[in-house]
Design a protein around this motif. Structure first.
Motif, mmCIF file in Angstrom:
data_model
loop_
_atom_site.group_PDB
_atom_site.id
_atom_site.type_symbol
_atom_site.label_atom_id
_atom_site.label_comp_id
_atom_site.label_asym_id
_atom_site.label_seq_id
_atom_site.Cartn_x
_atom_site.Cartn_y
_atom_site.Cartn_z
ATOM 1 N N VAL A 286 -3.476 4.538 -0.262
ATOM 2 C CA VAL A 286 -4.124 3.221 -0.289
ATOM 3 C C VAL A 286 -4.166 2.688 1.137
ATOM 4 O O VAL A 286 -3.165 2.728 1.857
ATOM 5 C CB VAL A 286 -3.386 2.242 -1.216
ATOM 6 C CG1 VAL A 286 -3.952 0.830 -1.083
ATOM 7 C CG2 VAL A 286 -3.501 2.713 -2.661
ATOM 8 N N GLU B 284 -4.961 0.109 4.522
ATOM 9 C CA GLU B 284 -4.596 -1.219 5.013
ATOM 10 C C GLU B 284 -5.757 -1.776 5.833
ATOM 11 O O GLU B 284 -6.477 -1.031 6.502
ATOM 12 C CB GLU B 284 -3.326 -1.168 5.847
ATOM 13 C CG GLU B 284 -2.082 -0.841 5.037
ATOM 14 C CD GLU B 284 -0.798 -1.007 5.842
ATOM 15 O OE1 GLU B 284 -0.897 -1.354 7.038
ATOM 16 O OE2 GLU B 284 0.281 -0.798 5.272
ATOM 17 N N SER C 215 -9.534 1.751 -1.068
ATOM 18 C CA SER C 215 -9.370 0.359 -1.488
ATOM 19 C C SER C 215 -9.181 0.313 -2.995
ATOM 20 O O SER C 215 -9.711 1.148 -3.721
ATOM 21 C CB SER C 215 -10.599 -0.467 -1.111
ATOM 22 O OG SER C 215 -10.899 -0.350 0.244
ATOM 23 N N PRO D 214 -2.471 -4.750 2.462
ATOM 24 C CA PRO D 214 -2.973 -3.575 1.738
ATOM 25 C C PRO D 214 -4.359 -3.858 1.190
ATOM 26 O O PRO D 214 -4.675 -4.996 0.808
ATOM 27 C CB PRO D 214 -1.948 -3.381 0.617
ATOM 28 C CG PRO D 214 -1.257 -4.686 0.471
ATOM 29 C CD PRO D 214 -1.269 -5.326 1.820
ATOM 30 N N ALA E 75 0.845 -1.189 0.000
ATOM 31 C CA ALA E 75 0.000 0.000 0.000
ATOM 32 C C ALA E 75 0.879 1.237 0.000
ATOM 33 O O ALA E 75 1.616 1.482 0.957
ATOM 34 C CB ALA E 75 -0.917 0.008 1.217
#
Length: 385
Positions: free
Chosen positions: A127, A129, A197, A142, A123
Protein backbone atom coordinates in the motif's frame (compact mmCIF):
# COMPACT_ATOMS: atom_id res chain seq x y z
CA UNK A 1 -1.78 -15.40 23.88
CA UNK A 2 -0.23 -17.98 21.58
CA UNK A 3 -0.25 -16.96 17.93
CA UNK A 4 -2.77 -18.89 15.87
CA UNK A 5 -3.13 -19.01 12.10
CA UNK A 6 -5.82 -20.51 9.91
CA UNK A 7 -5.36 -20.27 6.15
CA UNK A 8 -8.10 -20.63 3.56
CA UNK A 9 -8.13 -21.25 -0.16
CA UNK A 10 -5.86 -18.81 -1.98
CA UNK A 11 -8.73 -17.80 -4.25
CA UNK A 12 -11.67 -17.86 -1.89
CA UNK A 13 -14.79 -16.72 -3.74
CA UNK A 14 -16.89 -13.72 -2.79
CA UNK A 15 -20.56 -14.13 -2.09
CA UNK A 16 -22.73 -11.66 -3.97
CA UNK A 17 -26.00 -10.12 -2.93
CA UNK A 18 -26.27 -7.09 -5.22
CA UNK A 19 -28.68 -6.99 -8.16
CA UNK A 20 -26.92 -7.70 -11.47
CA UNK A 21 -29.75 -6.89 -13.86
CA UNK A 22 -28.59 -3.42 -14.96
CA UNK A 23 -25.09 -4.44 -16.04
CA UNK A 24 -23.80 -4.31 -19.63
CA UNK A 25 -24.17 -7.48 -21.69
CA UNK A 26 -21.37 -9.77 -22.88
CA UNK A 27 -21.19 -11.04 -26.44
CA UNK A 28 -22.68 -14.35 -25.31
CA UNK A 29 -25.74 -12.58 -23.91
CA UNK A 30 -24.78 -12.87 -20.24
CA UNK A 31 -24.67 -9.74 -18.05
CA UNK A 32 -21.23 -8.54 -17.07
CA UNK A 33 -20.49 -9.35 -13.45
CA UNK A 34 -19.58 -6.43 -11.24
CA UNK A 35 -17.17 -6.68 -8.35
CA UNK A 36 -16.01 -4.83 -5.26
CA UNK A 37 -13.49 -2.06 -4.78
CA UNK A 38 -10.30 -2.41 -2.78
CA UNK A 39 -11.91 -0.17 -0.17
CA UNK A 40 -14.89 -2.51 0.20
CA UNK A 41 -12.57 -5.52 0.57
CA UNK A 42 -10.48 -3.69 3.18
CA UNK A 43 -13.62 -2.70 5.08
CA UNK A 44 -14.86 -6.29 5.19
CA UNK A 45 -11.45 -7.51 6.34
CA UNK A 46 -11.36 -4.78 9.00
CA UNK A 47 -14.76 -5.83 10.30
CA UNK A 48 -13.78 -9.49 10.47
CA UNK A 49 -10.47 -8.75 12.18
CA UNK A 50 -11.91 -6.36 14.76
CA UNK A 51 -14.83 -8.68 15.48
CA UNK A 52 -12.30 -11.42 16.22
CA UNK A 53 -10.25 -9.06 18.38
CA UNK A 54 -13.14 -8.10 20.66
CA UNK A 55 -15.34 -11.22 20.46
CA UNK A 56 -12.84 -14.00 19.80
CA UNK A 57 -14.27 -15.33 16.53
CA UNK A 58 -13.95 -14.34 12.88
CA UNK A 59 -17.29 -13.91 11.09
CA UNK A 60 -17.16 -15.80 7.80
CA UNK A 61 -18.64 -14.72 5.51
CA UNK A 62 -18.57 -11.12 6.69
CA UNK A 63 -21.24 -8.66 5.60
CA UNK A 64 -20.79 -4.91 5.23
CA UNK A 65 -23.08 -2.06 4.22
CA UNK A 66 -21.89 0.03 1.28
CA UNK A 67 -22.51 3.80 1.00
CA UNK A 68 -25.60 3.30 -1.18
CA UNK A 69 -27.08 0.56 0.98
CA UNK A 70 -25.92 -2.64 -0.76
CA UNK A 71 -25.03 -5.44 1.64
CA UNK A 72 -22.43 -7.74 0.04
CA UNK A 73 -20.85 -10.65 1.93
CA UNK A 74 -17.21 -11.65 1.61
CA UNK A 75 -15.58 -15.00 2.26
CA UNK A 76 -12.32 -14.84 4.19
CA UNK A 77 -9.19 -16.14 2.47
CA UNK A 78 -7.06 -16.09 5.62
CA UNK A 79 -7.39 -15.59 9.37
CA UNK A 80 -4.55 -14.86 11.78
CA UNK A 81 -4.18 -13.63 15.35
CA UNK A 82 -1.53 -12.66 17.89
CA UNK A 83 -1.26 -11.22 21.40
CA UNK A 84 -3.09 -7.94 20.74
CA UNK A 85 -4.01 -8.14 17.08
CA UNK A 86 -6.12 -10.05 14.60
CA UNK A 87 -5.79 -10.15 10.84
CA UNK A 88 -8.19 -11.11 8.05
CA UNK A 89 -7.63 -11.28 4.31
CA UNK A 90 -9.97 -11.22 1.33
CA UNK A 91 -9.28 -11.91 -2.34
CA UNK A 92 -10.47 -8.97 -4.38
CA UNK A 93 -12.94 -9.82 -7.12
CA UNK A 94 -13.37 -6.98 -9.61
CA UNK A 95 -16.01 -8.92 -11.54
CA UNK A 96 -15.64 -8.60 -15.31
CA UNK A 97 -13.79 -5.30 -15.09
CA UNK A 98 -10.14 -5.41 -16.32
CA UNK A 99 -8.92 -4.14 -12.95
CA UNK A 100 -5.19 -4.49 -12.26
CA UNK A 101 -5.99 -5.52 -8.67
CA UNK A 102 -8.41 -8.30 -9.61
CA UNK A 103 -7.41 -11.40 -7.62
CA UNK A 104 -5.13 -9.47 -5.24
CA UNK A 105 -5.08 -10.53 -1.59
CA UNK A 106 -6.17 -7.59 0.60
CA UNK A 107 -5.13 -8.09 4.23
CA UNK A 108 -6.02 -5.99 7.26
CA UNK A 109 -4.36 -6.28 10.65
CA UNK A 110 -6.26 -4.61 13.50
CA UNK A 111 -4.13 -3.94 16.58
CA UNK A 112 -5.43 -2.73 19.94
CA UNK A 113 -4.23 0.71 21.04
CA UNK A 114 -4.37 2.41 24.45
CA UNK A 115 -7.69 3.99 25.40
CA UNK A 116 -8.17 7.40 23.85
CA UNK A 117 -5.89 6.75 20.90
CA UNK A 118 -8.72 6.63 18.38
CA UNK A 119 -8.28 4.97 14.99
CA UNK A 120 -4.99 5.12 13.13
CA UNK A 121 -4.39 3.98 9.56
CA UNK A 122 -1.13 2.41 8.46
CA UNK A 123 0.19 1.45 5.03
CA UNK A 124 1.33 -2.16 5.14
CA UNK A 125 3.28 -3.93 2.45
CA UNK A 126 1.94 -3.13 -1.00
CA UNK A 127 0.00 0.00 0.00
CA UNK A 128 1.46 3.33 -1.05
CA UNK A 129 2.08 6.57 0.79
CA UNK A 130 1.25 10.06 -0.47
CA UNK A 131 4.31 12.18 -1.29
CA UNK A 132 2.79 15.07 -3.25
CA UNK A 133 0.07 17.59 -2.34
CA UNK A 134 -3.18 17.85 -4.26
CA UNK A 135 -4.77 14.51 -3.33
CA UNK A 136 -7.64 14.15 -0.86
CA UNK A 137 -5.16 12.56 1.58
CA UNK A 138 -2.32 14.60 3.04
CA UNK A 139 1.38 14.13 2.32
CA UNK A 140 2.91 11.41 4.47
CA UNK A 141 -0.39 9.61 4.91
CA UNK A 142 -1.11 6.05 3.71
CA UNK A 143 -2.92 6.11 0.37
CA UNK A 144 -6.29 5.14 1.80
CA UNK A 145 -8.98 7.37 0.39
CA UNK A 146 -11.60 9.20 2.49
CA UNK A 147 -14.60 6.96 1.73
CA UNK A 148 -12.83 3.67 2.60
CA UNK A 149 -11.51 5.32 5.78
CA UNK A 150 -15.04 6.34 6.70
CA UNK A 151 -16.36 2.85 6.01
CA UNK A 152 -13.68 1.25 8.19
CA UNK A 153 -14.25 3.74 11.01
CA UNK A 154 -17.96 2.96 10.83
CA UNK A 155 -17.59 -0.82 11.15
CA UNK A 156 -15.16 -0.41 14.06
CA UNK A 157 -17.55 1.98 15.81
CA UNK A 158 -20.51 -0.37 15.33
CA UNK A 159 -18.67 -3.38 16.72
CA UNK A 160 -17.19 -1.36 19.58
CA UNK A 161 -20.65 -0.14 20.58
CA UNK A 162 -22.09 -3.66 20.55
CA UNK A 163 -19.16 -5.12 22.51
CA UNK A 164 -18.71 -2.23 24.92
CA UNK A 165 -15.16 -1.70 23.63
CA UNK A 166 -13.30 1.54 23.13
CA UNK A 167 -12.67 1.23 19.42
CA UNK A 168 -9.06 2.38 19.75
CA UNK A 169 -7.16 0.50 17.05
CA UNK A 170 -4.52 0.68 14.37
CA UNK A 171 -5.75 -0.51 10.97
CA UNK A 172 -2.87 -1.71 8.81
CA UNK A 173 -3.77 -2.60 5.22
CA UNK A 174 -1.53 -4.70 2.97
CA UNK A 175 -2.01 -5.81 -0.64
CA UNK A 176 -0.03 -8.76 -1.98
CA UNK A 177 2.31 -7.70 -4.81
CA UNK A 178 0.94 -4.18 -4.47
CA UNK A 179 4.24 -2.45 -5.19
CA UNK A 180 4.58 -4.24 -8.53
CA UNK A 181 0.92 -3.77 -9.43
CA UNK A 182 1.14 -0.04 -8.67
CA UNK A 183 3.63 0.40 -11.50
CA UNK A 184 0.77 -0.44 -13.88
CA UNK A 185 -1.34 2.41 -12.48
CA UNK A 186 -1.11 6.20 -12.36
CA UNK A 187 0.13 6.10 -8.75
CA UNK A 188 3.81 6.89 -9.40
CA UNK A 189 2.84 9.94 -11.45
CA UNK A 190 0.48 11.10 -8.71
CA UNK A 191 3.24 10.82 -6.12
CA UNK A 192 1.80 7.73 -4.44
CA UNK A 193 4.90 5.69 -3.82
CA UNK A 194 5.52 2.14 -2.67
CA UNK A 195 2.24 0.54 -3.56
CA UNK A 196 -1.41 0.76 -4.49
CA UNK A 197 -4.15 3.05 -3.26
CA UNK A 198 -7.15 1.81 -1.30
CA UNK A 199 -9.91 3.29 -3.41
CA UNK A 200 -13.66 3.32 -3.80
CA UNK A 201 -16.58 5.70 -3.41
CA UNK A 202 -19.52 3.30 -3.78
CA UNK A 203 -17.74 0.05 -2.96
CA UNK A 204 -18.78 -1.42 -6.32
CA UNK A 205 -16.64 -1.94 -9.42
CA UNK A 206 -18.84 -1.62 -12.50
CA UNK A 207 -17.42 -3.47 -15.50
CA UNK A 208 -15.56 -1.37 -18.04
CA UNK A 209 -16.60 1.82 -16.29
CA UNK A 210 -14.66 4.93 -17.25
CA UNK A 211 -15.25 6.44 -13.81
CA UNK A 212 -12.00 5.20 -12.28
CA UNK A 213 -9.88 6.41 -15.20
CA UNK A 214 -11.53 9.83 -15.21
CA UNK A 215 -11.08 10.09 -11.44
CA UNK A 216 -7.38 9.35 -11.95
CA UNK A 217 -7.22 12.15 -14.53
CA UNK A 218 -8.83 14.56 -12.10
CA UNK A 219 -6.39 13.63 -9.34
CA UNK A 220 -3.54 14.11 -11.80
CA UNK A 221 -4.74 17.65 -12.49
CA UNK A 222 -5.08 18.33 -8.77
CA UNK A 223 -1.56 17.13 -8.03
CA UNK A 224 -0.08 19.10 -10.92
CA UNK A 225 -1.87 22.28 -9.86
CA UNK A 226 -0.75 21.83 -6.27
CA UNK A 227 2.83 21.57 -7.58
CA UNK A 228 2.30 24.88 -9.46
CA UNK A 229 2.48 23.24 -12.89
CA UNK A 230 0.89 25.68 -15.33
CA UNK A 231 1.22 23.73 -18.59
CA UNK A 232 -0.45 20.31 -18.66
CA UNK A 233 -0.66 17.78 -21.46
CA UNK A 234 -3.33 15.14 -21.99
CA UNK A 235 -2.26 12.40 -24.40
CA UNK A 236 -3.99 9.32 -25.75
CA UNK A 237 -1.02 6.95 -25.39
CA UNK A 238 2.66 6.54 -24.65
CA UNK A 239 3.85 7.44 -28.16
CA UNK A 240 2.07 10.78 -28.27
CA UNK A 241 2.97 11.39 -24.64
CA UNK A 242 6.69 10.94 -25.33
CA UNK A 243 6.50 13.23 -28.36
CA UNK A 244 4.64 16.00 -26.55
CA UNK A 245 6.86 15.79 -23.50
CA UNK A 246 9.98 16.07 -25.65
CA UNK A 247 8.45 18.93 -27.66
CA UNK A 248 7.84 21.10 -24.62
CA UNK A 249 10.26 19.69 -22.06
CA UNK A 250 7.42 19.09 -19.62
CA UNK A 251 7.99 17.37 -16.26
CA UNK A 252 6.31 14.03 -15.65
CA UNK A 253 3.87 15.58 -13.19
CA UNK A 254 2.42 17.67 -16.04
CA UNK A 255 1.61 14.62 -18.20
CA UNK A 256 -1.97 13.34 -17.91
CA UNK A 257 -2.72 9.79 -19.02
CA UNK A 258 -5.83 10.84 -20.91
CA UNK A 259 -6.44 7.65 -22.89
CA UNK A 260 -9.78 7.92 -24.68
CA UNK A 261 -11.23 10.36 -22.16
CA UNK A 262 -10.54 13.75 -23.70
CA UNK A 263 -13.71 15.07 -22.10
CA UNK A 264 -12.47 14.01 -18.67
CA UNK A 265 -9.45 16.27 -19.07
CA UNK A 266 -11.07 19.23 -20.80
CA UNK A 267 -14.20 19.51 -18.67
CA UNK A 268 -12.21 19.28 -15.43
CA UNK A 269 -9.83 22.01 -16.58
CA UNK A 270 -12.84 24.14 -17.41
CA UNK A 271 -13.50 24.26 -13.67
CA UNK A 272 -9.85 24.00 -12.54
CA UNK A 273 -7.89 25.96 -15.16
CA UNK A 274 -4.17 26.14 -15.78
CA UNK A 275 -2.34 28.52 -18.12
CA UNK A 276 -1.97 26.06 -20.97
CA UNK A 277 -3.25 22.67 -22.13
CA UNK A 278 -1.76 20.52 -24.86
CA UNK A 279 -3.81 17.66 -26.29
CA UNK A 280 -1.79 15.00 -28.11
CA UNK A 281 -2.75 11.82 -29.89
CA UNK A 282 -2.60 9.63 -32.95
CA UNK A 283 -4.38 10.48 -36.23
CA UNK A 284 -7.48 8.34 -35.61
CA UNK A 285 -8.12 9.67 -32.11
CA UNK A 286 -7.52 13.28 -33.17
CA UNK A 287 -9.91 12.90 -36.11
CA UNK A 288 -12.62 11.82 -33.68
CA UNK A 289 -11.86 14.81 -31.45
CA UNK A 290 -11.97 17.05 -34.51
CA UNK A 291 -15.39 15.59 -35.35
CA UNK A 292 -16.59 16.74 -31.94
CA UNK A 293 -16.31 13.49 -29.97
CA UNK A 294 -15.00 13.71 -26.41
CA UNK A 295 -14.90 9.95 -25.76
CA UNK A 296 -12.42 8.62 -28.31
CA UNK A 297 -12.96 4.90 -27.78
CA UNK A 298 -13.93 2.83 -30.80
CA UNK A 299 -17.10 1.67 -29.03
CA UNK A 300 -18.32 5.24 -28.64
CA UNK A 301 -17.71 6.48 -32.15
CA UNK A 302 -15.74 5.91 -35.32
CA UNK A 303 -13.84 7.96 -37.87
CA UNK A 304 -16.28 9.59 -40.30
CA UNK A 305 -14.57 9.21 -43.65
CA UNK A 306 -17.11 11.42 -45.43
CA UNK A 307 -16.28 14.15 -42.93
CA UNK A 308 -12.56 13.56 -43.47
CA UNK A 309 -13.07 13.79 -47.23
CA UNK A 310 -14.77 17.16 -46.82
CA UNK A 311 -11.80 18.38 -44.76
CA UNK A 312 -9.45 17.36 -47.55
CA UNK A 313 -11.68 18.99 -50.14
CA UNK A 314 -11.66 22.26 -48.20
CA UNK A 315 -7.86 22.01 -47.99
CA UNK A 316 -7.64 21.82 -51.77
CA UNK A 317 -6.65 18.17 -51.98
CA UNK A 318 -6.74 16.40 -55.37
CA UNK A 319 -10.06 14.88 -56.33
CA UNK A 320 -8.64 11.38 -56.34
CA UNK A 321 -7.54 11.69 -52.72
CA UNK A 322 -10.96 13.01 -51.72
CA UNK A 323 -12.70 10.12 -53.46
CA UNK A 324 -10.36 7.46 -52.03
CA UNK A 325 -10.88 8.85 -48.54
CA UNK A 326 -14.59 8.14 -48.69
CA UNK A 327 -13.80 4.47 -49.39
CA UNK A 328 -10.90 4.20 -46.91
CA UNK A 329 -10.75 1.64 -44.13
CA UNK A 330 -8.49 3.42 -41.63
CA UNK A 331 -7.42 6.93 -40.74
CA UNK A 332 -3.79 5.86 -41.14
CA UNK A 333 -4.48 4.93 -44.74
CA UNK A 334 -5.83 8.41 -45.43
CA UNK A 335 -3.01 10.19 -43.62
CA UNK A 336 -0.37 8.15 -45.44
CA UNK A 337 -1.94 8.94 -48.81
CA UNK A 338 -2.28 12.63 -47.95
CA UNK A 339 1.39 12.76 -46.97
CA UNK A 340 2.41 11.32 -50.32
CA UNK A 341 0.25 13.94 -52.04
CA UNK A 342 1.81 16.72 -49.98
CA UNK A 343 -1.46 17.62 -48.25
CA UNK A 344 -0.98 18.75 -44.59
CA UNK A 345 -3.92 16.74 -43.24
CA UNK A 346 -2.43 16.56 -39.75
CA UNK A 347 -2.55 20.35 -39.40
CA UNK A 348 -6.11 20.49 -40.78
CA UNK A 349 -7.28 17.89 -38.25
CA UNK A 350 -5.36 19.56 -35.40
CA UNK A 351 -7.04 22.89 -36.18
CA UNK A 352 -10.51 21.34 -36.03
CA UNK A 353 -9.69 19.36 -32.89
CA UNK A 354 -8.58 22.64 -31.36
CA UNK A 355 -12.03 24.06 -32.08
CA UNK A 356 -13.63 21.15 -30.20
CA UNK A 357 -11.37 21.68 -27.19
CA UNK A 358 -11.99 25.42 -27.18
CA UNK A 359 -15.76 24.97 -27.40
CA UNK A 360 -15.69 22.49 -24.50
CA UNK A 361 -13.51 24.75 -22.35
CA UNK A 362 -15.94 27.62 -23.05
CA UNK A 363 -14.59 30.79 -21.45
CA UNK A 364 -12.03 29.08 -19.22
CA UNK A 365 -8.74 31.05 -19.30
CA UNK A 366 -6.70 28.18 -20.75
CA UNK A 367 -4.57 28.47 -23.89
CA UNK A 368 -4.80 25.32 -26.01
CA UNK A 369 -2.74 23.57 -28.63
CA UNK A 370 -3.21 20.20 -30.33
CA UNK A 371 -0.45 17.89 -31.55
CA UNK A 372 -1.04 14.97 -33.93
CA UNK A 373 1.58 12.20 -33.66
CA UNK A 374 2.01 9.18 -35.92
CA UNK A 375 2.87 5.66 -34.78
CA UNK A 376 6.59 6.35 -35.05
CA UNK A 377 6.36 9.31 -32.70
CA UNK A 378 6.69 11.88 -35.48
CA UNK A 379 4.61 15.04 -35.15
CA UNK A 380 2.54 15.33 -38.33
CA UNK A 381 0.23 18.17 -37.33
CA UNK A 382 -0.04 21.06 -34.88
CA UNK A 383 -2.44 23.87 -34.14
CA UNK A 384 -2.50 26.45 -31.36
CA UNK A 385 -4.31 29.55 -30.25
Amino acid sequence: MKRQTRARLARAPLLYSADMTELPIKNDGRPLRRGWTTGACATAATKAAYQALVAGAFPDPVEIVLPKGERPRFALAREDRGEDWCEAAIVKDAGDDPDVTHGALVSVRVTALPAGSGIRFKAGKGVGEVTLPGLPIGVGEPAINPVPRRMMRQVVAEIATEAGAGGDVEIEISIADGAALALKTANPRLGIMGGLSVLGTTGIVRPFSCAAWIASIHRGVDVARAASARHLAGCTGSTSQDAVRALYGLPEIAMLDMGDFAGGVIKYLRQHPVDRLTIGGGPGKMVKLAQGLLDLHSRRGSVDFDWLARVLEEAGAPGGLVASTRAANTAKQVFDTAAREGVPLGCEVAARALQTVRATLREAPVLVDVVVVDRDGVIIGRADE
